[in-house]
Design a protein around this motif. Structure first.
Motif, PDB file in Angstrom:
ATOM      1  N   GLN A  91     -36.891 -13.436  19.536  1.00 50.48           N
ATOM      2  CA  GLN A  91     -35.784 -13.898  21.180  1.00 50.48           C
ATOM      3  C   GLN A  91     -34.678 -12.947  21.024  1.00 50.48           C
ATOM      4  N   THR A  92     -34.413 -12.522  22.837  1.00 54.62           N
ATOM      5  CA  THR A  92     -33.541 -11.938  22.491  1.00 54.62           C
ATOM      6  C   THR A  92     -32.656 -12.357  23.245  1.00 54.62           C
TER       7      THR A  92
ATOM      8  N   PRO B 245     -30.760 -13.796  25.650  1.00 54.16           N
ATOM      9  CA  PRO B 245     -30.886 -14.374  27.000  1.00 54.16           C
ATOM     10  C   PRO B 245     -31.331 -15.767  26.392  1.00 54.16           C
ATOM     11  N   GLN B 246     -32.944 -15.377  26.090  1.00 53.03           N
ATOM     12  CA  GLN B 246     -33.923 -15.952  25.645  1.00 53.03           C
ATOM     13  C   GLN B 246     -33.632 -16.751  24.318  1.00 53.03           C
TER      14      GLN B 246
ATOM     15  N   ALA C 153     -30.215 -16.529  34.271  1.00 53.06           N
ATOM     16  CA  ALA C 153     -28.539 -15.663  34.806  1.00 53.06           C
ATOM     17  C   ALA C 153     -27.816 -14.803  36.203  1.00 53.06           C
TER      18      ALA C 153
ATOM     19  N   THR D  19     -35.560 -16.394  30.978  1.00 60.59           N
ATOM     20  CA  THR D  19     -34.412 -15.490  30.938  1.00 60.59           C
ATOM     21  C   THR D  19     -33.781 -15.019  31.116  1.00 60.59           C
TER      22      THR D  19
ATOM     23  N   VAL E 120     -27.393 -21.401  32.780  1.00 63.18           N
ATOM     24  CA  VAL E 120     -27.179 -20.083  32.640  1.00 63.18           C
ATOM     25  C   VAL E 120     -26.191 -19.345  30.994  1.00 63.18           C
ATOM     26  N   ALA E 121     -27.465 -18.788  30.673  1.00 65.97           N
ATOM     27  CA  ALA E 121     -26.069 -18.592  29.168  1.00 65.97           C
ATOM     28  C   ALA E 121     -25.114 -16.774  30.043  1.00 65.97           C
ATOM     29  N   ASP E 122     -25.034 -16.716  31.050  1.00 67.04           N
ATOM     30  CA  ASP E 122     -23.301 -16.070  31.888  1.00 67.04           C
ATOM     31  C   ASP E 122     -23.237 -16.710  32.837  1.00 67.04           C
TER      32      ASP E 122
ATOM     33  N   THR F  33     -28.909  -8.364  25.047  1.00 66.76           N
ATOM     34  CA  THR F  33     -30.384  -7.843  25.440  1.00 66.76           C
ATOM     35  C   THR F  33     -30.371  -7.289  23.714  1.00 66.76           C
TER      36      THR F  33
ATOM     37  N   ASN G 138     -31.681 -19.720  25.781  1.00 63.69           N
ATOM     38  CA  ASN G 138     -32.661 -20.760  26.754  1.00 63.69           C
ATOM     39  C   ASN G 138     -32.735 -21.471  25.410  1.00 63.69           C
TER      40      ASN G 138
ATOM     41  N   LEU H  66     -21.918 -11.077  28.189  1.00 69.63           N
ATOM     42  CA  LEU H  66     -22.530 -11.507  27.303  1.00 69.63           C
ATOM     43  C   LEU H  66     -22.222 -10.975  26.001  1.00 69.63           C
TER      44      LEU H  66
END
Lengths: 339, 269, 683
Positions: C200-201, C203-204, A214, A211, C585-587, C193, C207, C188
């Motif tokens: 799912q949050t 960031p999840q 990053a 999760t 990477v989400a961020d 979050t 992914n 974000l």
């Protein structure tokens, strides 16, 4: 014939222009390690190779599209030639020789990044979802070890990072140092770095680890040897002071083990429940039951996180930690102070 | 055009090949129990596999048929033959991957298994291949009754093998497995290997499991051709029987490699 | 008729989706005691019911609809079966997503098998097992309806593959647009979050979207490749159909439940490993991981069986006089592709299967605590996944070689060498896999041989590029839309090719690995080796399939919008990758200074999407409204253009014999094929 000459000149021209352009764009980050030197050299060689190969194909192609296009009213087909064995042999054997040569150079290049100093300083690195844990060489006098979530390194001294993971595969990377290595659970991997420029950098995890991949980023500070030793001494003092009270020890353990990646101490919503005001409060679990967050509950949550899951956090999976009884009590004591 | 080719010579050949295979298997077992030479064990496995591939699976038949009439049954059967072999090549990569996994995780160690049981089930499978070959040849020679009998024996032996592995070796039903293992000389109170007990358990169960799955599908194939054979099919168009036989022998070839890999090579842990 | 069904289909989609949602919500509430509105169980049922109802409205209860109904029923039945056994064995009967993980896995497997039974693809084989005979050919219904049922005609199957691939490209592309929107600026913005979707949050969910973008696109490539090969190969070798028509249909239809499973992964908690699924992370990911593994496993059957069919067809069904060296070059490409797909694919199935069993039965293959080895997974996985990229690009490179002579009116330069280069790439491609693992902890100096083998691939690849240039040189060149995409393919694949060697150099790769440099590199190779040739092939063979042309103006718009956007995208990716931008990477940190670059990447993504949308509209409109094009529109020597368009049902009523070289453009009086004399009685 004239076509070939024009194309030849254009290929050289375009190659040179592209190389100069790529070089001027300064595409690599600041070079801050001895290992960066051979890598950046190889990059420069590649800039030339890529530019040349690109030009070699695109120039004749674009030239043909223009010069050999069917003009309005033209009929008929193109020139009928099917092949040329000599040409085929040339453009198979020359690239073969070239790629082997490049590989030889590449092997030497790799050796240069792997040259080991027998007196290298050893720092043990553990990757934890989602933080970094660095353990420095033991203090010769007391035998105590500084553990931190920051990587401090003295400039111009080679460090050998002995790395492992406590959960999933992570990867150690500071772009300015160039070299990268995975952290694998169940084994130790090694990375050799000789920082050459003082400064503040960041180590980021470079292998998707869940999760918060990053955000698995921590500071790397390269300083003079004196500043490094001073920091180390200071950390030892802090550790001793902290260890004198359970709350202090708890706070230190929390910082070292990356709990903040998921648990905030100020009430902010994160991947895991906040610790602010947690101790003694009533907690609603995912199965509907309500419990009081006392010592037993918090201790169990560290050792066996999936036993009781707080409602709203079902999709997360916390790593199981192994602490001594004393350490667990310390952490609970610290959490108690957060209100 | 008749597809029948009378090859009475293939029946004794089938017996000879079986004798060679049996001798090699006995040799294998002996070598493993005494000086455990990996080179010999690998060489024996390769020779056994080559014998089965050539004589029982008759790989030389690929591309043998005349090429003129693409619409003829013979030509189409030839295409099917190629299709089956392509499938077997593909399937080999699964078993190859499993071997890589076993070699990587266990190296020169092996799971601690009952040798007598291992030798017994291996022999059962080998004998079943003998009967399969016999059945296929007899159908070829026009002997339907012989084909049915031999195929049924193959099926029963195959079932024995399957139960021997999945029921006994795996300890699936302890009430049945334990007495039989005791019969095979298993020491009292020995901890049975579990799928979750480390790499040895994982490798053993996955390899025998995947092999058992192929034995099961082979048995289904055999039943299908037996029932259809009983109904009177396969007078002229005999390819399905050939396919069932080749598939069955393939399953045997896999075991020719898996048996030493799991039971014979390396030190037991 | 079609518009009515489409409307009905969408209406039913909404209604059934709502019903499914209610049922899922209810079941979820039964177990968890709460109302999980954006939860997974509700979404899973919505997906299953909605999809099925859509096809019911469009098509009625047959073919794909029946398959989907069987899949839903099979999934639930299988899951209930395992749940029952677990209850009997006093194990926890239910799980976080109503059913336990073993129940979902078994249910999903039963669902796939049920789909296969329901759609009707195994009916003939079942009859054969029962000892009954079946007709060799099945007549298809006229019109669009045949595409939603089992057809044994390779042309129908080729189109089914192609359209399914286009659908998956749209889905995978949409996922990319979503996460690219998040990535357009640092910090974000909406995938935070506190965001929730399918349990799912933010960031999840990032992914999951990113991982599925990868795998859905990969499956779309495999289907697209199968589409072109299945449609074209029998035609250009003079065969009536593939060697095994039922196997062909099976290989297509198995990809549909596979795609459903991949979408199920989205809603059953997602997964956070990327398409590569490395343990230990994949061993502890949510249930969605298992749906992903099983979906890929199933899609693998499609690839393997399709390849088997291609090899058998080419070996056994060529026209008279078509020796190996007189086959169209695309056939060589198809053979090379199929050799890889037939064999290596088993290894991704195996590696995923091992993780599935590790999760289900605690088998410690990759669990260090149990004595397993996480790096072993990587070896097994990449042993397929590297050769896989040659499966992705070899057909496209074959399309380039096939089309160039037609548009430059010159022979293909060095035919034999190009043919051998496809085989060479396939073979060398088997021994380079560990170049994906240079940082994995594998033996330090073992990396060197893999550097050598990786660089070696450049030699046969170079042969292709040089041959293409030599083919174009001195031609009489025209650039209608298919040719534009061929040129684009060459340039883009070249970029992918030249950005490969930096990755091959081990030390340099230590910097480049897991950065956006690699993302740029593989988007270049994939677009150049597959996407651009895929569009070229569609624009080129569209008249053969439909008897109409796609709109030339909008085709050019598609090309000129897509190409600069795409090049900007990949240059931008490589730029930030070099400068420190990690992938997956989400961020990212604003201090890196990548915000502007990311904004540009996102804009480019949307422009590419727009160009593809234009293509879709052009494609579907032109089926009924395109300019009629019944004859040899491209003036090609290839036999399929010497018979009417749309292609007759059994391809060549009168067989042809090969009497010359395929690409002898510019040689007066030369012929490639000659049709047999017509039977007496026909005029």
């Amino acid at each position: 014939m004239r076509h070939f000459i024009v194309v030849g000149i254009l290929i050289i021209l375009v190659s040179v222009l592209l190389t100069i352009g790529l070089d001027a764009a300064n595409l690599m980050p600041l070079d801050a390690s001895a290992q960066a030197a051979p890598i950046d050299w190889m990059w420069k060689v590649m800039e030339i190779a890529m530019s040349f190969l690109f030009a070699l194909i695109v120039v004749p192609m674009v030239y043909s599209l223009i010069v050999f296009r069917r003009r309005r009213g033209e009929t008929g087909d193109g020139a009928h030639f099917e092949g040329n064995t000599t040409l085929e042999l040339l453009w198979s054997s020359i690239p073969l020789v070239v790629v082997v040569a490049f590989s030889v150079i590449g092997a030497g290049n790799l050796s240069q990044t792997l040259s080991r100093d027998p007196n290298a300083m050893i720092v043990k690195v553990t990757g934890i979802q989602w933080s970094w844990k660095f353990e420095y060489p033991a203090d010769p006098a007391t035998g105590l070890v500084v553990v931190s979530d920051e990587l401090h390194l003295p400039v111009n001294k080679q460090v050998l990072l002995r790395m492992t993971s406590s959960d999933v595969i992570h990867s150690f990377w500071v772009p300015e140092f160039r070299v990268k290595q995975d952290l694998v659970p169940g084994r130790f991997t090694e990375l050799t770095i000789t920082p050459t420029r003082e400064g503040n950098y960041k180590v980021s995890c470079a292998e998707l680890c869940g999760t918060s991949h990053a955000f698995m980023v921590k500071p790397v500070l390269v300083t003079t040897m004196d500043e490094y030793n001073a920091w180390l001494a200071q950390e030892l003092v802090k550790a001793k002071e902290a260890a004198s009270t359970p709350e202090g020890l708890g706070q230190l353990l929390v910082a070292q083990n990356g709990c903040a990646a998921c648990h905030s101490i100020n009430g902010a919503v994160g991947i895991g429940p906040t610790w602010f005001g947690l101790f003694g409060s009533e907690v609603e679990l995912s199965d509907g039951a309500t419990v009081v967050a006392d010592e037993a509950f918090i201790t169990e949550s560290i050792q066996n996180p999936s036993a009781k899951i707080v409602t709203g956090f079902e999709s997360q999976q916390m790593v199981q930690y192994t602490f001594t009884t004393e350490e667990l009590a310390a952490i609970v004591a610290y959490i108690k102070t957060l209100k | 055009m008749s597809n029948k080719q009378n090859h009475p010579s293939l029946l004794p050949q089938g017996v000879f090949i079986f004798v060679y295979l049996a001798v090699l298997t006995a040799l294998e077992f002996f070598v493993a129990l005494t000086f455990n030479s990996i080179i010999i064990l690998v060489a024996v496995a390769l020779v056994k596999a080559a014998l089965v591939l050539w004589y029982y699976m008759h790989v030389y038949k690929l591309g043998e048929e005349p090429k003129e009439d693409h619409e003829s049954y013979v030509y189409k059967a030839g295409t099917n033959r190629i299709g089956l072999w392509l499938f077997l090549i593909s399937d080999s990569f699964v078993f190859g991957g499993l071997m890589v996994m076993r070699l990587s995780l266990l190296g020169l160690t092996r799971p601690d298994l009952n040798q007598t049981l291992g030798f017994f089930v291996t022999s059962v499978l080998l004998v079943s291949s003998f009967f399969m070959n016999r059945g296929e040849v007899q159908l070829h020679n026009g002997n339907r009754k012989g084909f049915l009998q031999n195929t049924m024996v193959t099926f029963v032996l195959g079932l024995f093998f399957l139960l021997g592995v999945v029921l006994i070796e795996w300890h699936t039903v302890p009430a049945i497995a334990e007495p039989i293992l005791h019969l095979f000389g298993e020491p009292e109170g020995k901890e049975p290997l579990k799928a979750s007990s480390g790499p040895a358990g994982a490798a053993f169960f996955m390899m025998t499991g995947m092999h058992a799955f192929h034995v099961l599908t082979g048995l289904i194939f055999l039943i299908i051709v037996w029932v259809n054979g009983k109904k009177g099919l396969y007078d002229e168009k005999q390819y399905p029987v050939e396919a069932a036989a080749v598939y069955w022998h393939f399953v045997d070839v896999v075991w020719i490699f898996f048996y030493p890999a799991l039971y014979l090579i390396g030190t037991a842990i | 008729m079609k518009n009515n069904s489409l409307g009905k289909a969408f209406l039913l989609l909404v209604i059934a989706g709502a019903v499914g949602y209610g049922i899922g919500l209810g079941l979820d509430a039964l177990v968890t005691g709460g109302l999980n509105f954006s939860g997974s169980v509700a979404s899973a049922f919505t997906l299953l019911f909605g999809f099925t109802a859509f096809f019911f409205g469009l098509y009625g209860y047959r073919g794909i609809t029946r398959g989907l109904v069987f899949q839903v029923v099979g999934t639930v039945a299988g899951a209930l079966f395992v749940t029952g056994i677990r209850a009997l064995l006093r194990l926890t009967a239910f799980g976080a997503f109503f059913f336990s993980e073993p129940a979902w896995v078994f249910g999903a497997l039963v669902g796939v098998l049920s789909f296969i039974a329901g759609v009707g693809i195994v009916t003939d084989w079942y009859k054969w097992a029962r000892g009954m005979d079946t007709p060799e050919h099945h007549e298809d219904e006229p019109g669009w309806e045949k595409y939603f049922s089992v057809s044994l005609d390779h042309k129908v199957i080729g189109i089914q593959y192609t359209v399914t691939a286009l659908f998956l490209i749209a889905v995978g592309g949409t996922f990319a647009l979503i996460f690219r929107t998040e990535l357009a600026a640092s910090e974000l913005q909406f995938l935070t979050t506190t965001f929730r979707a399918f349990n799912q949050t933010g960031p999840q969910f990032y992914n999951t979207l990113m991982s599925l973008h990868g795998m859905i696109m990969i499956v779309s490539i495999l289907l697209g490749v199968s589409g072109i090969i299945n449609y074209v190969v029998p035609m250009i070798i003079g065969a009536q159909d593939m060697a095994f028509p039922r196997l062909n249909a099976f290989a297509y239809w198995v990809a549909v439940p596979a795609s459903v499973l991949l979408l199920m992964a989205l809603v059953l908690g997602g997964f956070d490993t990327g398409w590569t699924g490395y343990p230990p992370l994949s061993a502890r990911a949510p249930v969605g991981m298992q749906m992903f593994f099983l979906g890929v496993f199933t899609a693998g059957w499609s690839s393997i069986l399709g390849a088997l069919n291609v090899i058998a067809t080419v070996l056994r069904m060529r026209a008279k006089g078509m020796t190996a060296m007189r086959m169209p070059i695309f056939v060589w490409a198809s053979i090379a592709t199929s050799i890889i797909a037939l064999t290596a694919t088993q290894l991704i199935g195996l590696s995923f299967q091992l993780v599935m069993f590790q999760r289900l039965f605690g088998m410690g293959f990759f669990d260090a605590a149990k004595g397993g080895n996480p790096v072993l997974f990587q070896h097994l996985f990449w042993f397929y996944s590297h050769p896989a990229v040659y499966v992705f690009v070899l057909p496209g490179l074959g399309v380039i070689s096939e089309l160039l002579p037609v548009f430059v009116r010159k022979p293909l330069f060095g035919y034999r060498w190009i043919a051998m280069s496809s085989l060479g790439i396939a073979l060398v491609g088997f021994v380079v896999w560990a170049h994906h693992m240079f940082t994995s902890g594998m033996n330090e100096y073992l990396r060197v041989p893999f550097m050598y083998s990786t660089m070696l691939v450049a030699v046969p690849t170079g042969v292709k590029f040089f041959s293409w240039v030599a083919t174009i040189w001195g031609g009489k060149i025209e650039t209608p839309t298919p040719m534009l995409f061929v040129i684009g393919a060459i340039v883009v694949f070249l970029l992918g090719g030249v950005t490969g060697p930096p990755n091959a150099m081990v030390a340099l790769d230590l910097h480049l690995h897991d950065t956006y440099w690699v993302v740029g590199h593989f988007h270049d190779t994939i677009f150049g080796g597959f996407v651009f040739p895929f569009f070229a092939a569609i624009y080129y063979w569209f008249p053969k399939a439909t008897g109409r042309r796609m709109n030339e103006f909008w085709g050019k718009v598609h090309f000129w919008l897509m190409t600069p956007s795409f090049l900007t995208l990949t240059f931008g990716m490589m730029y930030i990758g070099l400068r420190g931008m990690r992938r997956r990477v989400a961020d990212y940190d604003a201090a890196l200074g990548f915000d502007n670059a990311h904004l540009i990447l996102t804009i480019c993504g949307f422009l590419i999407a727009l160009s593809v949308l234009i293509f879709f509209i052009n494609f579907f409109r032109s089926i009924k409204h395109g300019e009629p094009a019944a004859g040899n529109v491209w003036n090609s020597r290839s036999p399929e253009w010497l018979v009417p368009s749309p292609m007759p049902a059994h391809n060549y009523e009168v067989p042809f014999e090969v009497v010359g070289e395929p690409y002898d453009y510019g040689l007066p009086g030369s012929k490639y094929v000659e049709f047999a004399a017509k039977k007496a009685g026909k005029h």
